[in-house]
Scaffold this motif. Structure first.
Motif, PDB file in Angstrom:
ATOM      1  N   ARG A  47       0.884  -1.209  -0.130  1.00 38.42           N
ATOM      2  CA  ARG A  47       0.062  -0.071  -0.122  1.00 38.42           C
ATOM      3  C   ARG A  47       0.772   1.341  -0.111  1.00 38.42           C
ATOM      4  O   ARG A  47       1.780   1.540   0.875  1.00 38.42           O
ATOM      5  CB  ARG A  47      -0.848  -0.225   1.206  1.00 38.42           C
ATOM      6  N   PRO A  48       0.476   2.164  -0.858  1.00 37.68           N
ATOM      7  CA  PRO A  48       1.371   3.513  -0.713  1.00 37.68           C
ATOM      8  C   PRO A  48       1.147   4.086   0.394  1.00 37.68           C
ATOM      9  O   PRO A  48      -0.039   4.058   1.355  1.00 37.68           O
ATOM     10  CB  PRO A  48       0.587   4.149  -2.086  1.00 37.68           C
ATOM     11  N   VAL A  49       2.080   5.127   0.741  1.00 33.55           N
ATOM     12  CA  VAL A  49       2.151   5.956   2.036  1.00 33.55           C
ATOM     13  C   VAL A  49       1.037   6.846   1.858  1.00 33.55           C
ATOM     14  O   VAL A  49       1.048   7.625   0.792  1.00 33.55           O
ATOM     15  CB  VAL A  49       3.686   6.792   2.119  1.00 33.55           C
ATOM     16  N   GLN A  50       0.314   7.136   2.981  1.00 36.81           N
ATOM     17  CA  GLN A  50      -0.876   8.083   3.216  1.00 36.81           C
ATOM     18  C   GLN A  50      -0.559   9.118   4.240  1.00 36.81           C
ATOM     19  O   GLN A  50       0.212   8.786   5.168  1.00 36.81           O
ATOM     20  CB  GLN A  50      -2.199   7.526   3.004  1.00 36.81           C
ATOM     21  N   CYS A  51      -0.884  10.396   4.135  1.00 34.45           N
ATOM     22  CA  CYS A  51      -0.787  11.227   5.063  1.00 34.45           C
ATOM     23  C   CYS A  51      -1.071  10.598   6.622  1.00 34.45           C
ATOM     24  O   CYS A  51      -0.310  11.066   7.464  1.00 34.45           O
ATOM     25  CB  CYS A  51      -1.521  12.665   4.812  1.00 34.45           C
ATOM     26  N   THR A  52      -1.791   9.918   6.769  1.00 38.27           N
ATOM     27  CA  THR A  52      -2.455   9.457   8.136  1.00 38.27           C
ATOM     28  C   THR A  52      -1.297   8.516   8.583  1.00 38.27           C
ATOM     29  O   THR A  52      -1.563   8.055   9.978  1.00 38.27           O
ATOM     30  CB  THR A  52      -4.006   8.677   8.116  1.00 38.27           C
ATOM     31  N   ASP A  53      -0.422   7.824   7.725  1.00 38.87           N
ATOM     32  CA  ASP A  53       0.396   6.930   8.141  1.00 38.87           C
ATOM     33  C   ASP A  53       1.847   7.693   8.845  1.00 38.87           C
ATOM     34  O   ASP A  53       2.586   6.954   9.566  1.00 38.87           O
ATOM     35  CB  ASP A  53       1.061   6.191   6.821  1.00 38.87           C
ATOM     36  N   LEU A  54       2.193   8.752   8.388  1.00 39.09           N
ATOM     37  CA  LEU A  54       3.378   9.307   8.730  1.00 39.09           C
ATOM     38  C   LEU A  54       3.524   9.324  10.303  1.00 39.09           C
ATOM     39  O   LEU A  54       4.671   9.273  10.705  1.00 39.09           O
ATOM     40  CB  LEU A  54       3.438  10.655   8.211  1.00 39.09           C
ATOM     41  N   GLY A  55       2.520   9.801  10.914  1.00 42.11           N
ATOM     42  CA  GLY A  55       2.445   9.747  12.408  1.00 42.11           C
ATOM     43  C   GLY A  55       2.968   8.796  13.013  1.00 42.11           C
ATOM     44  O   GLY A  55       3.213   8.641  14.276  1.00 42.11           O
TER      45      GLY A  55
END
Length: 516
Positions: free
Chosen positions: A362-370
């Motif tokens: 799965r590609p990185v999404q903004c909710t993953d970064l934290g």
């Protein structure tokens, strides 16, 4: 004939007398100027005499420390200050610097209104970056910084994560060329990726630096190379000397090409923006309607709403964002990959965290970064040992009182971030790579100015969040597909140099293999 000879002799004596008088006047004037020059600077000399520092030669000061290869410039700085208490007095020619690295002193300097001006050495970056936020004089910097900061709010940055992820996937594909084929320099691949990212997020322009032989990449690379040379070679600081060299013509040529490229995009986007503005209600930065907008589009929004930026000012800010945002992220990420190769157990912990958050594809999404908490600590520890901007120079416009001395107006300060980050009083066993130094409970024990990879105070890096989000997305995408190895055995093996940014003398040497 005798009369003519006598006249010639008399005239010769007269001319000789006139010449002697002129020489005397010249020497006298020179002496008077020299004495006045030093009399006006007597206060600087008095303050310099109160601080310890290396032996100073007449006229050249401590410049001999920097007369050799630029590969030795950082180690020479460390040698100069080794054994002295901060601040250390250093003369570069007739220019007085105070070298500082203690947290309390750095906090005072970086937050002082009398140390906001960049040292004059940064003016050599103006040929390519203009007077954007990085090099702007203080009045312009204050105005632009206040106006521009809303373009770095979290909602807008979240809109860039898709681009970070998309370009990082292209990087994964490009790295297949070198996977399993031994050691290579990873920086070339990362710099192309981060340039693609910055062009998309700053201007909405696709230059495909990773997949094509990009002219823009060549121009940027050559401009940065010449700019660093101009900064580091003391006699090139004088334009009348630099302009006699072939580098001057080449620098002007690539600067013109870069400015034309950016300027053309600014004009095009401005026409599109004004056309679009007539066809839609005016959007607001606070409403989130511009989340996916580029840095340039947000500047156009701000200008329309009262900032009144000229086209040149917008172009300079975009150029600054391009120059400051591409190589810096590539540099930090390259060092992180070296650390992965040096410490396989840390690499595997990062990999496991990424797989736990993203799964295999799965590609990185903004909710993953934290959720990349350990990866963030690894990036921070990498930037502690390898701060991209290891030295910051500021001009002092009025006296500043430190805990143990006074820094006089008319001098400059060199803030040595690299020295700060390996100070054993702050960082026990400082060359040990330990991401857990950045656990919340460990951070709370340290002075807030003990860690300054993005500088500090009001003139710190405006793109801190952007850079961290970019690096997290890129590293997470790549480490999921490859294992990293390196020839470097320990941190001390990596000999470092500075040409505005920190770099390894022998390159970012790694090898990679596809994960099964």
């Amino acid at each position: 004939m005798k009369e003519i000879a006598r006249k010639i002799l008399n005239e010769s004596k007269l001319n000789k007398s006139v010449l002697t008088t002129l020489v005397f006047i010249f020497i006298f004037t020179l002496i008077v100027w020299y004495l006045q020059y030093h009399w006006k600077r007597r206060r600087l000399y008095a303050f310099a005499a109160k601080r310890n520092g290396p032996f100073t030669f007449p006229f050249i000061g401590n410049a001999l420390y920097f007369a050799g290869s630029t590969d030795d410039n950082l180690s020479n700085v460390m040698k100069i200050i080794d054994g002295y208490e901060s601040p250390v007095r250093v003369w570069l020619g007739q220019k007085l610097f105070f070298v500082i690295w203690k947290p309390q002193q750095l906090e005072t300097i970086m937050n002082s209104p009398h140390a906001l001006a960049k040292d004059e050495v940064y003016k050599h970056a103006e040929d390519i970056g203009g007077t954007g936020l990085f090099t702007a004089p203080v009045p312009k910097w204050k105005r632009h910084r206040k106006i521009i900061m809303p373009t770095f709010n979290q909602k807008i940055l979240n809109g860039f994560v898709e681009i970070f992820s998309e370009k990082s996937k292209i990087l994964v594909e490009q790295l297949q060329r070198v996977a399993g084929k031994g050691t290579f320099d990873v920086f070339d691949y990362l710099s192309r990726c981060t340039l693609d990212i910055i062009c998309e997020t700053a201007m909405g322009a696709s230059i495909n630096a990773q997949t094509t032989d990009s002219d823009y990449l060549k121009w940027i690379s050559k401009a940065m190379e010449i700019m660093f040379t101009k900064m580091l070679v003391v006699w090139y600081h004088y334009d009348f000397i630099f302009n006699l060299t072939p580098l001057a013509k080449e620098y002007a040529d690539v600067a013109h090409k870069v400015h034309t490229f950016t300027g053309t995009i600014v004009k095009k986007r401005k026409i599109e923006y004004q056309k679009d503005l007539k066809e839609r209600p005016e959007a607001s930065l606070e409403e989130g309607s511009n989340i996916a907008k580029t840095f340039l589009e947000n500047l156009l929004d701000l200008s329309e709403k009262g900032a009144n930026f000229t086209d040149e000012e917008i172009r300079e800010e975009v150029d600054t964002f391009m120059l400051a945002g591409s190589d810096t992220s590539a540099t930090a990420s390259s060092f992180a990959f070296i650390m992965f190769g040096m410490f396989p157990e840390i690499q595997e912990k990062v990999y496991e965290e990424v797989i736990c958050v993203l799964g295999p594809d799965r590609p990185v999404q903004c909710t993953d970064l934290g959720k990349f908490e350990y990866l963030e600590r690894v990036i921070k520890e990498t930037m502690r040992l390898f701060p991209v901007g290891p030295i910051v120079a500021r001009a002092i416009t009025e006296d500043i009182q430190l805990d143990n001395s006074r820094i006089p107006a008319g001098s400059s300060v060199a803030l040595i971030i690299k020295k700060l980050h390996i100070d054993p009083e702050i960082w026990p066993n400082p060359t040990k790579f330990d991401p857990d130094r950045f656990l919340p409970e460990e951070v709370a024990k340290r002075h807030p100015y003990s860690y300054l990879p993005f500088s500090g105070g009001p003139r710190n890096c405006a793109g801190i969040k952007y850079a961290m989000m970019n690096m997290k997305a890129l590293i997470a995408t790549v480490v999921r597909k490859y294992r990293f190895f390196t020839e470097y055995k320990k941190v001390e093996d990596i000999k470092l140099k500075v040409d505005l940014m920190l770099k390894p003398v022998d390159g970012y040497k790694i090898a990679i293999e596809l994960r099964e």
